[in-house]
Design an enzyme around this catalytic site. Sequence first.
Site, PDB file in Angstrom:
ATOM      1  N   LYS A 216      47.446  93.361 109.633  1.00  0.00           N
ATOM      2  CA  LYS A 216      45.626  92.922 109.351  1.00  0.00           C
ATOM      3  C   LYS A 216      44.952  92.726 110.758  1.00  0.00           C
ATOM      4  CE  LYS A 216      41.725  92.202 106.656  1.00  0.00           C
ATOM      5  NZ  LYS A 216      41.298  91.133 105.338  1.00  0.00           N
ATOM      6  N   LYS A 269      46.136  97.482 108.213  1.00  0.00           N
ATOM      7  CA  LYS A 269      45.134  97.741 107.872  1.00  0.00           C
ATOM      8  C   LYS A 269      44.428  97.890 109.269  1.00  0.00           C
ATOM      9  CE  LYS A 269      41.624  95.267 105.018  1.00  0.00           C
ATOM     10  NZ  LYS A 269      41.155  94.571 104.631  1.00  0.00           N
TER      11      LYS A 269
HETATM   12  C1  PBG Z   1      39.092  90.417 102.876  1.00  0.00           C
HETATM   13  C2  PBG Z   1      38.806  91.622 103.012  1.00  0.00           C
HETATM   14  C3  PBG Z   1      38.552  92.783 103.446  1.00  0.00           C
HETATM   15  C4  PBG Z   1      38.800  93.720 103.498  1.00  0.00           C
HETATM   16  C5  PBG Z   1      39.538  93.617 102.295  1.00  0.00           C
HETATM   17  N1  PBG Z   1      39.810  92.040 101.864  1.00  0.00           N
HETATM   18  C6  PBG Z   1      37.722  92.495 104.893  1.00  0.00           C
HETATM   19  C7  PBG Z   1      37.358  91.211 105.383  1.00  0.00           C
HETATM   20  O1  PBG Z   1      38.909  90.880 106.329  1.00  0.00           O
HETATM   21  O2  PBG Z   1      36.930  91.378 106.141  1.00  0.00           O
HETATM   22  C8  PBG Z   1      38.091  95.172 104.267  1.00  0.00           C
HETATM   23  C9  PBG Z   1      38.718  96.152 103.897  1.00  0.00           C
HETATM   24  C10 PBG Z   1      37.644  98.188 104.212  1.00  0.00           C
HETATM   25  O3  PBG Z   1      36.684  97.443 105.156  1.00  0.00           O
HETATM   26  O4  PBG Z   1      37.455  98.703 103.204  1.00  0.00           O
HETATM   27  N2  PBG Z   1      39.559  89.751 102.565  1.00  0.00           N
END
Ligand code: PBG
Length: 348
Positions: A216, A269
């Site tokens: 991520k 991601k």
């Molecule tokens: C947070 C989380 C995020 C997303 C999913 N879980 C945002 C972040 O890390 O700030 C983002 C998903 C998206 O942008 O569609 N744990």
Amino acid sequence: MTLPDTPALEPVDLSPEPTAPLLYRPRRLRSNPAIRRLVRETHLQASNLIYPLFVMEGENQQVPVPSMPGIFRYTLDLLLEEAKTAAQLGIGAIALFPLIPEAQKDNTGQESYNPAGLIPRAIRTLKTAIPDLVVISDIALDPYSDQGHDGIVDETGRILNDETVAVLCKQAIAHAESGVDFVAPSDMMDGRIGAIRRTLDNAGYHHTSILAYSAKYASAYYGPFRDALDSAPKFGDKKTYQMDIANSREALKEVALDIAEGADIVMIKPALAYLDIIARIKATTNIPVAAYNVSGEYAMIKAVAQQGWIDENTMILETLTSIKRAGADLILTYFAKQAAQLLTHSPQ
Ligand code: PBG
């Protein structure tokens, strides 16, 4: 000074004989829709799509997310209706994210493991009404944190790793108890997959699976999601725990660690700016690979479609196909419902 004369153009010879026979004509396999379908390599299917849903307290309300046209925050009753629609469309799973009232947020994210909290209630409601629909719940502190971070913050502004992992384990137990199929840690703390796996097993939840957000990245593409959940960081950024956008070897290492710690599915991601990462990970692992087509990727397509500058439906299918072609077996996408509807009318 005079310029040399332009040389006369040679006539182009397209005839296959006798000097350059065109034995292979790639266009033969593109001649008509039936032949194109016959030789198509990548098939988009609703069963491989996961639909992220935002849930909030209250009754009979759905509040639009301004930066994500077509996406809403649903109260539990309406969430159930939306989930039923998803199931009828053949969508493979839904993934839940909570909008937590400010008054319930604190630095340690205590509300995240309240067994009577919003997400445990949502899981129970969904699994009772639609037992066959796979439900995935996000494991992270940010929607519950008054700091908007995925971990507990110390006085110096550092994000504490092991203390956070202990809270994530409690959150995973609360969701497992409610009957969730997959917990999906999205926090990027070190060692959390192993800790959650051990905690679940010790409590008898061997059957609860883990979808790990393994690679991520610290991405600007999460902006609209943070609007949806009021979860933007109150200070700094997430770069001490989410990955550096410039790195790919590190993604392989994170995936290897998560698999060793017990992940059932690994995820990359965002998806689109990271198709190379999806392809590399796919080449090195035999467990299912998921990719998250995140909020900013959704918003970009919706915004440009609203301008009338592209053909929205075609672009959605092209985008999702590219993610699958890169190697994703599963795609989390806010387009899940729209794509599933398109696919029922014209299967790929
Ligand atoms: C947070 C989380 C995020 C997303 C999913 N879980 C945002 C972040 O890390 O700030 C983002 C998903 C998206 O942008 O569609 N744990």
